[in-house]
Scaffold this motif. Structure first.
Motif, PDB file in Angstrom:
ATOM      1  N   PHE A   1       0.820  -1.210   0.000  1.00 51.70           N
ATOM      2  CA  PHE A   1       0.000   0.000   0.000  1.00 51.70           C
ATOM      3  C   PHE A   1       0.853   1.260   0.000  1.00 51.70           C
ATOM      4  O   PHE A   1       0.455   2.274  -0.566  1.00 51.70           O
ATOM      5  CB  PHE A   1      -0.988  -0.019   1.170  1.00 51.70           C
ATOM      6  CG  PHE A   1      -2.164  -0.908   0.892  1.00 51.70           C
ATOM      7  CD1 PHE A   1      -3.265  -0.419   0.213  1.00 51.70           C
ATOM      8  CD2 PHE A   1      -2.152  -2.244   1.249  1.00 51.70           C
ATOM      9  CE1 PHE A   1      -4.345  -1.245  -0.089  1.00 51.70           C
ATOM     10  CE2 PHE A   1      -3.218  -3.075   0.961  1.00 51.70           C
ATOM     11  CZ  PHE A   1      -4.324  -2.574   0.291  1.00 51.70           C
TER      12      PHE A   1
ATOM     13  N   GLN B   1      -0.238   1.364  -3.778  1.00 54.48           N
ATOM     14  CA  GLN B   1      -1.298   0.365  -3.606  1.00 54.48           C
ATOM     15  C   GLN B   1      -1.117  -0.794  -4.582  1.00 54.48           C
ATOM     16  O   GLN B   1      -2.060  -1.221  -5.271  1.00 54.48           O
ATOM     17  CB  GLN B   1      -2.675   1.005  -3.711  1.00 54.48           C
ATOM     18  CG  GLN B   1      -2.902   2.027  -2.623  1.00 54.48           C
ATOM     19  CD  GLN B   1      -4.359   2.273  -2.335  1.00 54.48           C
ATOM     20  OE1 GLN B   1      -5.245   1.618  -2.857  1.00 54.48           O
ATOM     21  NE2 GLN B   1      -4.612   3.231  -1.461  1.00 54.48           N
TER      22      GLN B   1
ATOM     23  N   THR C   1      -0.970  -4.293  -6.144  1.00 54.93           N
ATOM     24  CA  THR C   1      -1.830  -5.449  -5.911  1.00 54.93           C
ATOM     25  C   THR C   1      -0.996  -6.675  -5.561  1.00 54.93           C
ATOM     26  O   THR C   1       0.217  -6.727  -5.838  1.00 54.93           O
ATOM     27  CB  THR C   1      -2.671  -5.768  -7.155  1.00 54.93           C
ATOM     28  OG1 THR C   1      -1.785  -6.152  -8.218  1.00 54.93           O
ATOM     29  CG2 THR C   1      -3.534  -4.579  -7.565  1.00 54.93           C
TER      30      THR C   1
END
Length: 71
Positions: free
Chosen positions: A15, A19, A21
């Motif tokens: 994050f 952010q 994944t």
């Protein structure tokens, strides 16, 4: 089954890095998204090679990403 003792801050680092994944991290580390999920949930301890790869993705020292408590 014994609980995995190695903890990590992978989720926090993802994050903090736009952010990212789980899938993106998995691709960069050469593993599946399910492996990243298991690591974050502390259900799986990474191999030393994988631990280094993940630390390098975030440009962080291994000891920052993964912690092993002293007994």
């Amino acid at each position: 089954m014994a609980k995995v003792k190695i903890s990590n801050i992978i989720r926090e680092l993802r994050f903090a890095n736009g952010q990212m994944t789980q899938a993106a991290l998995a691709t960069k580390a050469g593993v599946t998204r399910q492996t990243i999920l298991a690591l974050e949930a502390r259900r799986y301890s990474p191999s030393l090679e994988l631990a280094f790869k993940i630390a390098r993705v975030f440009d962080e020292p291994l000891e920052t990403v993964f912690q092993f408590p002293e007994d």
